[in-house]
Design a protein around this motif. Structure first.
Motif, PDB file in Angstrom:
ATOM      1  N   SER A  38       1.427  -2.228 -12.722  1.00  0.00           N
ATOM      2  CA  SER A  38       2.041  -2.032 -11.398  1.00  0.00           C
ATOM      3  C   SER A  38       1.037  -2.047 -10.252  1.00  0.00           C
ATOM      4  N   ALA A  39      -0.135  -1.490 -10.469  1.00  0.00           N
ATOM      5  CA  ALA A  39      -1.110  -1.384  -9.376  1.00  0.00           C
ATOM      6  C   ALA A  39      -1.557  -2.725  -8.809  1.00  0.00           C
ATOM      7  N   PRO A  40      -1.681  -3.799  -9.607  1.00  0.00           N
ATOM      8  CA  PRO A  40      -2.124  -5.070  -9.024  1.00  0.00           C
ATOM      9  C   PRO A  40      -1.179  -5.636  -7.959  1.00  0.00           C
ATOM     10  N   ARG A  41       0.032  -5.106  -7.854  1.00  0.00           N
ATOM     11  CA  ARG A  41       0.924  -5.537  -6.773  1.00  0.00           C
ATOM     12  C   ARG A  41       0.407  -5.106  -5.404  1.00  0.00           C
ATOM     13  N   ALA A  42      -0.427  -4.065  -5.390  1.00  0.00           N
ATOM     14  CA  ALA A  42      -0.888  -3.516  -4.111  1.00  0.00           C
ATOM     15  C   ALA A  42      -2.399  -3.375  -4.006  1.00  0.00           C
ATOM     16  N   TYR A  43      -3.085  -3.442  -5.130  1.00  0.00           N
ATOM     17  CA  TYR A  43      -4.530  -3.235  -5.145  1.00  0.00           C
ATOM     18  C   TYR A  43      -5.215  -4.427  -5.809  1.00  0.00           C
ATOM     19  N   SER A  44      -6.468  -4.654  -5.438  1.00  0.00           N
ATOM     20  CA  SER A  44      -7.243  -5.748  -6.030  1.00  0.00           C
ATOM     21  C   SER A  44      -7.615  -5.412  -7.476  1.00  0.00           C
ATOM     22  N   GLN A  45      -8.065  -6.419  -8.205  1.00  0.00           N
ATOM     23  CA  GLN A  45      -8.496  -6.201  -9.587  1.00  0.00           C
ATOM     24  C   GLN A  45      -9.669  -5.225  -9.641  1.00  0.00           C
ATOM     25  N   ASP A  46     -10.587  -5.287  -8.676  1.00  0.00           N
ATOM     26  CA  ASP A  46     -11.704  -4.339  -8.634  1.00  0.00           C
ATOM     27  C   ASP A  46     -11.196  -2.915  -8.422  1.00  0.00           C
ATOM     28  N   GLN A  47     -10.195  -2.758  -7.560  1.00  0.00           N
ATOM     29  CA  GLN A  47      -9.634  -1.431  -7.323  1.00  0.00           C
ATOM     30  C   GLN A  47      -8.932  -0.894  -8.568  1.00  0.00           C
ATOM     31  N   VAL A  48      -8.171  -1.745  -9.231  1.00  0.00           N
ATOM     32  CA  VAL A  48      -7.478  -1.330 -10.454  1.00  0.00           C
ATOM     33  C   VAL A  48      -8.496  -0.942 -11.527  1.00  0.00           C
ATOM     34  N   ALA A  49      -9.531  -1.740 -11.684  1.00  0.00           N
ATOM     35  CA  ALA A  49     -10.563  -1.438 -12.685  1.00  0.00           C
ATOM     36  C   ALA A  49     -11.249  -0.107 -12.385  1.00  0.00           C
ATOM     37  N   PHE A  76       4.080  18.153  -2.518  1.00  0.00           N
ATOM     38  CA  PHE A  76       3.207  17.178  -1.862  1.00  0.00           C
ATOM     39  C   PHE A  76       2.410  16.405  -2.894  1.00  0.00           C
ATOM     40  N   ALA A  77       2.011  15.202  -2.502  1.00  0.00           N
ATOM     41  CA  ALA A  77       1.320  14.300  -3.426  1.00  0.00           C
ATOM     42  C   ALA A  77       0.427  13.345  -2.664  1.00  0.00           C
ATOM     43  N   GLU A  78      -0.469  12.716  -3.398  1.00  0.00           N
ATOM     44  CA  GLU A  78      -1.245  11.592  -2.912  1.00  0.00           C
ATOM     45  C   GLU A  78      -0.687  10.386  -3.662  1.00  0.00           C
ATOM     46  N   ALA A  79       0.256   9.710  -3.050  1.00  0.00           N
ATOM     47  CA  ALA A  79       0.987   8.631  -3.710  1.00  0.00           C
ATOM     48  C   ALA A  79       0.242   7.313  -3.602  1.00  0.00           C
ATOM     49  N   SER A  80       0.155   6.630  -4.722  1.00  0.00           N
ATOM     50  CA  SER A  80      -0.419   5.290  -4.701  1.00  0.00           C
ATOM     51  C   SER A  80       0.521   4.365  -3.928  1.00  0.00           C
ATOM     52  N   GLU A  81       0.018   3.220  -3.589  1.00  0.00           N
ATOM     53  CA  GLU A  81       0.857   2.234  -2.886  1.00  0.00           C
ATOM     54  C   GLU A  81       2.111   1.888  -3.701  1.00  0.00           C
ATOM     55  N   PRO A  82       1.995   1.643  -5.032  1.00  0.00           N
ATOM     56  CA  PRO A  82       3.213   1.335  -5.783  1.00  0.00           C
ATOM     57  C   PRO A  82       4.204   2.512  -5.871  1.00  0.00           C
ATOM     58  N   VAL A 113       2.371  11.819   5.509  1.00  0.00           N
ATOM     59  CA  VAL A 113       1.576  12.686   6.369  1.00  0.00           C
ATOM     60  C   VAL A 113       0.399  11.884   6.924  1.00  0.00           C
ATOM     61  N   ALA A 114      -0.244  11.111   6.049  1.00  0.00           N
ATOM     62  CA  ALA A 114      -1.400  10.311   6.466  1.00  0.00           C
ATOM     63  C   ALA A 114      -1.763   9.302   5.388  1.00  0.00           C
ATOM     64  N   ARG A 115      -2.376   8.227   5.808  1.00  0.00           N
ATOM     65  CA  ARG A 115      -2.995   7.301   4.866  1.00  0.00           C
ATOM     66  C   ARG A 115      -4.364   7.879   4.529  1.00  0.00           C
ATOM     67  N   ARG A 116      -4.688   7.901   3.252  1.00  0.00           N
ATOM     68  CA  ARG A 116      -5.971   8.429   2.800  1.00  0.00           C
ATOM     69  C   ARG A 116      -6.839   7.263   2.343  1.00  0.00           C
ATOM     70  N   ASN A 117      -7.985   7.095   2.974  1.00  0.00           N
ATOM     71  CA  ASN A 117      -8.952   6.080   2.584  1.00  0.00           C
ATOM     72  C   ASN A 117     -10.116   6.772   1.891  1.00  0.00           C
ATOM     73  N   PHE A 118     -10.526   6.241   0.752  1.00  0.00           N
ATOM     74  CA  PHE A 118     -11.596   6.850  -0.028  1.00  0.00           C
ATOM     75  C   PHE A 118     -12.216   5.774  -0.905  1.00  0.00           C
ATOM     76  N   GLU A 119     -13.197   6.146  -1.679  1.00  0.00           N
ATOM     77  CA  GLU A 119     -13.838   5.215  -2.602  1.00  0.00           C
ATOM     78  C   GLU A 119     -13.821   5.781  -4.011  1.00  0.00           C
ATOM     79  N   ILE A 120     -13.725   4.884  -4.967  1.00  0.00           N
ATOM     80  CA  ILE A 120     -13.909   5.230  -6.376  1.00  0.00           C
ATOM     81  C   ILE A 120     -15.026   4.338  -6.874  1.00  0.00           C
ATOM     82  N   GLY A 121     -16.149   4.952  -7.216  1.00  0.00           N
ATOM     83  CA  GLY A 121     -17.281   4.165  -7.702  1.00  0.00           C
ATOM     84  C   GLY A 121     -17.734   3.111  -6.719  1.00  0.00           C
ATOM     85  N   GLY A 122     -17.657   3.411  -5.432  1.00  0.00           N
ATOM     86  CA  GLY A 122     -18.078   2.478  -4.397  1.00  0.00           C
ATOM     87  C   GLY A 122     -17.023   1.449  -4.011  1.00  0.00           C
TER      88      GLY A 122
END
Length: 157
Positions: A27-38, A117-123, A136-145
């Protein structure tokens, strides 16, 4: 499709871990890149924290069909934080997420929690919105850069 919602059992852990990872892969590749999913998969916590979260006052509800197949789950932490909401990708758009969120709400009300409350993924965002949660807000962050985002969402009870 007939299914029911029941409380989590310890033997569910391995199946729910597999279900989570499958949902991220499919499901995640519908909204996130392959690098993000990995990056998400590489840093996804294993099943060892399910029982710990439950002993700290949380709850977990599992959707199962008539044959016992696990269709999805919601993991709720004490205080109203929805730590996880996943459905099997083959069972999306069948109301499973809505029923799981309703179970979380049903659990929260007698505990007098003021909100969920939750931090919901795009999907997952649309499922939360259909259940009456607002952004409430869009949360921008990094996972492993790797840059990622999700949505801080809540529902007042």
């Amino acid at each position: 499709m007939a299914y029911s919602i029941r409380p989590y059992r310890s033997e569910d852990a391995v199946y729910l871990d597999e279900l989570s990872r499958k949902a991220i892969r499919i499901s995640a590749p519908r909204a996130y890149s392959q690098d993000q999913v990995a990056a998400w998969l590489q840093n996804y916590p294993d099943v060892t924290n399910f029982d710990t979260k439950l002993t700290l006052g949380g709850a977990c509800f599992v959707a199962v069909d008539a044959e016992g197949k696990r269709l999805g789950y919601v993991l709720l932490e004490r205080g109203g934080h929805i730590d996880r909401l996943f459905t099997n990708p083959e069972d999306e758009r069948r109301g499973v997420a809505q029923q799981l969120l309703a179970a979380a709400e049903h659990f929260a009300r007698p505990h007098k929690w003021e909100r969920l409350f939750a931090e919901a993924s795009e999907p997952a965002r649309a499922a939360f919105e259909r259940a009456g949660y607002h952004i409430v807000a869009r949360r921008n962050f990094e996972i492993g850069g790797i840059p990622m985002h999700n949505w801080a969402m809540e529902k007042r009870l």
